[in-house]
Design a protein around this motif. Structure first.
Motif, PDB file in Angstrom:
ATOM      1  N   GLY A  48       0.798  -1.095   0.062  1.00  0.00           N
ATOM      2  CA  GLY A  48       0.034   0.208  -0.025  1.00  0.00           C
ATOM      3  C   GLY A  48       0.659   1.049  -0.008  1.00  0.00           C
ATOM      4  N   GLY A  49       0.167   2.341  -0.170  1.00  0.00           N
ATOM      5  CA  GLY A  49       0.996   3.702  -0.120  1.00  0.00           C
ATOM      6  C   GLY A  49       0.135   4.640  -0.142  1.00  0.00           C
ATOM      7  N   ILE A  50       1.086   5.972  -0.351  1.00  0.00           N
ATOM      8  CA  ILE A  50       0.246   7.234  -0.177  1.00  0.00           C
ATOM      9  C   ILE A  50       1.118   8.175  -1.265  1.00  0.00           C
ATOM     10  CG2 ILE A  50       1.496   7.909   1.702  1.00  0.00           C
ATOM     11  CD1 ILE A  50      -1.143   9.267   2.919  1.00  0.00           C
ATOM     12  N   ALA A  51       0.184   9.525  -1.524  1.00  0.00           N
ATOM     13  CA  ALA A  51       1.019  10.253  -2.227  1.00  0.00           C
ATOM     14  C   ALA A  51       0.583  11.655  -1.572  1.00  0.00           C
ATOM     15  CB  ALA A  51       0.741  10.423  -3.788  1.00  0.00           C
ATOM     16  N   TYR A  52       1.490  12.705  -1.373  1.00  0.00           N
ATOM     17  CA  TYR A  52       1.274  13.810  -0.884  1.00  0.00           C
ATOM     18  C   TYR A  52       1.348  15.103  -1.763  1.00  0.00           C
ATOM     19  CZ  TYR A  52       1.783  12.046   3.897  1.00  0.00           C
ATOM     20  OH  TYR A  52       1.584  11.369   4.881  1.00  0.00           O
ATOM     21  N   GLY A  53       0.658  15.923  -2.055  1.00  0.00           N
ATOM     22  CA  GLY A  53       0.750  17.184  -2.829  1.00  0.00           C
ATOM     23  C   GLY A  53       1.808  17.850  -2.028  1.00  0.00           C
ATOM     24  N   LEU A  54       2.891  18.017  -2.545  1.00  0.00           N
ATOM     25  CA  LEU A  54       3.875  18.752  -1.744  1.00  0.00           C
ATOM     26  C   LEU A  54       3.785  20.191  -2.115  1.00  0.00           C
ATOM     27  CD1 LEU A  54       7.352  17.111  -2.271  1.00  0.00           C
ATOM     28  CD2 LEU A  54       5.972  17.526   0.034  1.00  0.00           C
ATOM     29  N   ASP A  55       3.281  20.729  -3.270  1.00  0.00           N
ATOM     30  CA  ASP A  55       2.975  22.127  -3.274  1.00  0.00           C
ATOM     31  C   ASP A  55       1.854  22.656  -2.531  1.00  0.00           C
ATOM     32  OD1 ASP A  55       4.940  22.124  -5.796  1.00  0.00           O
ATOM     33  OD2 ASP A  55       3.012  20.920  -6.651  1.00  0.00           O
ATOM     34  N   ARG A  56       0.901  21.843  -2.393  1.00  0.00           N
ATOM     35  CA  ARG A  56      -0.356  22.206  -1.374  1.00  0.00           C
ATOM     36  C   ARG A  56       0.159  22.113  -0.032  1.00  0.00           C
ATOM     37  NH1 ARG A  56      -5.444  18.861  -2.856  1.00  0.00           N
ATOM     38  NH2 ARG A  56      -5.122  19.985  -4.801  1.00  0.00           N
ATOM     39  N   LEU A  57       0.869  21.422   0.517  1.00  0.00           N
ATOM     40  CA  LEU A  57       1.383  21.320   1.815  1.00  0.00           C
ATOM     41  C   LEU A  57       2.324  22.610   2.266  1.00  0.00           C
ATOM     42  CD1 LEU A  57       1.688  20.036   4.486  1.00  0.00           C
ATOM     43  CD2 LEU A  57       3.757  18.623   3.772  1.00  0.00           C
ATOM     44  N   VAL A  58       2.958  22.818   1.150  1.00  0.00           N
ATOM     45  CA  VAL A  58       4.097  23.930   1.313  1.00  0.00           C
ATOM     46  C   VAL A  58       2.992  25.185   1.352  1.00  0.00           C
ATOM     47  CG1 VAL A  58       5.924  25.448   0.352  1.00  0.00           C
ATOM     48  CG2 VAL A  58       6.176  22.855   0.569  1.00  0.00           C
TER      49      VAL A  58
END
Length: 599
Positions: free
Chosen positions: A535-545
């Motif tokens: 299993g996994g996950i992906a983060y929207g780094l632009d949105r987090l920043v």
């Protein structure tokens, strides 16, 4: 060449001779003595050129202007007591410039002020056109450095503490149906065939699990040809992670530790965890959204059972046709929101109709529980129904009840948007809060009425709950999204690793065996050679920043972003290409400009 960065100078450097480089942030002539604020990426320090004490530097100091690039050699001095600046990290010191060397002058008028002391609001179009100037400004420089710190914290945690391995995956790949439109590129060496830019590394990261990599991550560039908004870009960056032999609980715990590490390392904030959780069904029921902002209340209340038999046909008809009636109770709404704003032409009405609703019904609660409304609602609700509504919604004197009625998706979307707008207007949002929330148990599929078929809510490689495999059309996915203050910052799931389950999912979304083989044959073949649970996950780094920088647009978290029309105003991309290039690619444009464009 350089001794220190401008922003590094402190009292401990007094009496030392230093060499600095940077841009003139501001120039001030105080009756012969010239003061320059010198700026580099680390900050600003004051430079002094005195015709008596530093005569060699004075002619150049007299010549330079804002944004000139200079080299400064001089001695660090204590500022006089009356000149100390406690608001500036370098505010205790100044540099008496023995020499100033002009390295580069400004030869055109600046399109906007860059100075830290005079930073102004500038039209975004102008900022994007001259992005290299915009990035000199303290705000944008700070955002890019914060972005760097976030990525550094991610790598330190995943590699040093959790044993992840960073692996790059292809940018030129094949087009697969994963949701949004692909960006496609013709192949010159394989005429008539096309590459696609990846919407995510989804298939490759799962293949890495089959390959035995066990814990993979990548800070990956992704591409989606979709309609844009403030928190979307056609090309974006995501933190991509995949893990073998871990269940949902272990994955969520690891990711909570990762996020807590990022906020502690970058912002010095201790995040309490584990984070709260909410199922998709509960989130939609209470907030009308699968990414609710839980920093404030204003929860939705379903009242379909109360009004289904009322004489008000908008309510009864909605329930009869399979929809819902929901209420958004607003404490103090009587005084804050007038009837005019709720009726056609009003701003609240527009928020609801922009989200697909036909309008909003309303009730005002007066002293003693008296209900004040108009027209058909007033005439077609019994006293018992009115009382039950008050009890169900918890409404008291001063409450405004806004009703949405119709298809459930439309009601949720409209009341969600109204809820957000009202919360902002009534100042109900505590901007100092960081409310994280896991949303879990998403449906596997949603119905696409236009195409008359089911489609995967996330993607077709998401695992269903093991006990719900028999009927995938109603099954829940073992999927999870991480929400921060109403923004989805990450999402993932356990993956399918059994070929028979994957085949059943393809069948449910309408892919024939031949179509599935043609599009995903290389992928599903791998599962015949021993695939681990993963299993996994992906983060929207632009949105987090963006959120960590307390910005409201994703473009302010990206060095060189594109507009909402997917254009780069700096480079003027996209642009036309030479006919010879198209010929080499065996491509011909069929686009015909409209008459107005020709003119």
């Amino acid at each position: 060449m350089r001794t220190l960065y401008c922003g590094q100078l402190r009292a401990e450097h007094i009496d030392k001779t230093v060499t600095l480089f940077g841009w003139v942030d501001r120039r001030r002539d105080h009756g012969g003595v010239i003061f320059l604020d010198l700026r580099d990426r680390d900050g600003v320090v004051q430079i002094v050129s005195d015709p008596e004490r530093t005569p060699a530097s004075y002619p150049v100091a007299d010549q330079v202007r804002n944004e000139y690039v200079v080299k400064i050699e001089g001695r660090v001095s204590q500022r006089p007591p009356e000149s100390l600046n406690p608001n500036l990290p370098t505010g205790q010191v100044e540099i008496y410039a023995k020499n100033i060397e002009l390295l580069s002058a400004v030869r055109k008028q600046l399109p906007f002020q860059i100075s830290t002391a005079e930073e102004e609001n500038v039209r975004e179009e102008l900022r994007l056109k001259y992005r290299y100037l915009d990035l000199r400004r303290e705000r944008m420089s700070r955002n890019l450095r914060l972005r760097h710190e976030v990525m550094k914290a991610i790598r330190r945690f995943l590699e040093d503490q959790e044993g992840f391995v960073e692996v790059e995956t292809p940018v030129l790949t094949r087009s697969t149906p994963e949701g949004a439109r692909d960006y496609v590129l013709p192949s010159r060496v394989n005429p008539g065939e096309w590459y696609a830019l990846p919407q995510s590394p989804q298939l490759f990261k799962q293949l890495l699990m089959v390959a035995g990599m066990d814990r993979y991550y990548q800070i990956a560039r992704c591409f989606r040809d979709e309609d844009l908004r403030a928190d979307r870009q056609p090309e974006f960056t995501q933190l991509d992670m995949e893990m073998s032999f871990m269940d949902q609980e272990e994955i969520l715990a690891l990711n909570e530790s990762l996020v807590a590490h990022i906020f502690k390392a970058v912002k010095g904030i201790d995040l309490p965890h584990p984070f709260p959780r909410m199922t998709y069904a509960e989130a939609m029921d209470r907030y009308g959204s699968d990414k609710p902002d839980t920093r404030y209340g204003l929860e939705l209340v379903e009242v379909s059972d109360i009004v289904k038999d009322s004489g008000f046909k908008v309510f009864s008809g909605a329930v009869k046709s399979g929809g819902q009636v929901k209420v958004l109770p607003i404490p103090g709404g009587n005084d804050a929101i007038s009837n005019v704003r709720i009726k056609p032409g009003g701003d609240v009405f527009k928020v609801a109709t922009d989200a697909g609703a036909k309008g909003l019904a309303y009730i005002r609660v007066r002293e003693g529980g008296e209900i004040d409304t108009i027209g058909a609602i007033k005439d077609n609700l019994s006293d018992e129904q009115k009382q039950t509504l008050l009890e169900r919604t918890g409404a008291a004197a001063g409450h405004l009840l806004l009703f949405g009625a119709g298809p459930t998706d439309t009601v949720n979307a409209a009341l969600d948007k109204v809820r957000q707008a009202i919360a902002a207007e009534l100042d109900l949002i505590d901007n100092n809060k960081l409310n994280f929330l896991w949303v879990t148990d998403f449906p596997m599929f949603e119905w696409n009425g236009d195409e008359n078929r089911y489609e995967a809510l996330h993607h077709p490689f998401t695992a269903p709950h093991p006990d719900e495999v028999d009927d995938l059309t109603t099954a829940r996915a073992v999927a999870y999204d991480l929400v921060l203050n109403g923004y989805e910052i990450g999402g993932g799931s356990l993956r399918i690793y059994q070929p028979d389950v994957q085949a059943k999912v393809f069948e449910t979304i309408g892919l024939s065996d031949d179509e599935a083989r043609e599009k995903f044959g290389f992928f599903v073949d791998a599962f015949d050679f021993g695939a681990p649970p993963h299993g996994g996950i992906a983060y929207g780094l632009d949105r987090l920043v963006m959120l960590m920088a307390e910005e409201t647009s994703i473009r302010d978290a990206i060095a060189f972003p594109k507009t909402q029309q997917a254009r780069c105003l700096l480079t003027q991309a996209p642009s036309k290409v030479d006919a010879r290039q198209l010929k080499e690619l065996h491509v011909k444009s069929t686009y015909k400009p409209k008459e107005k464009e020709k003119e």
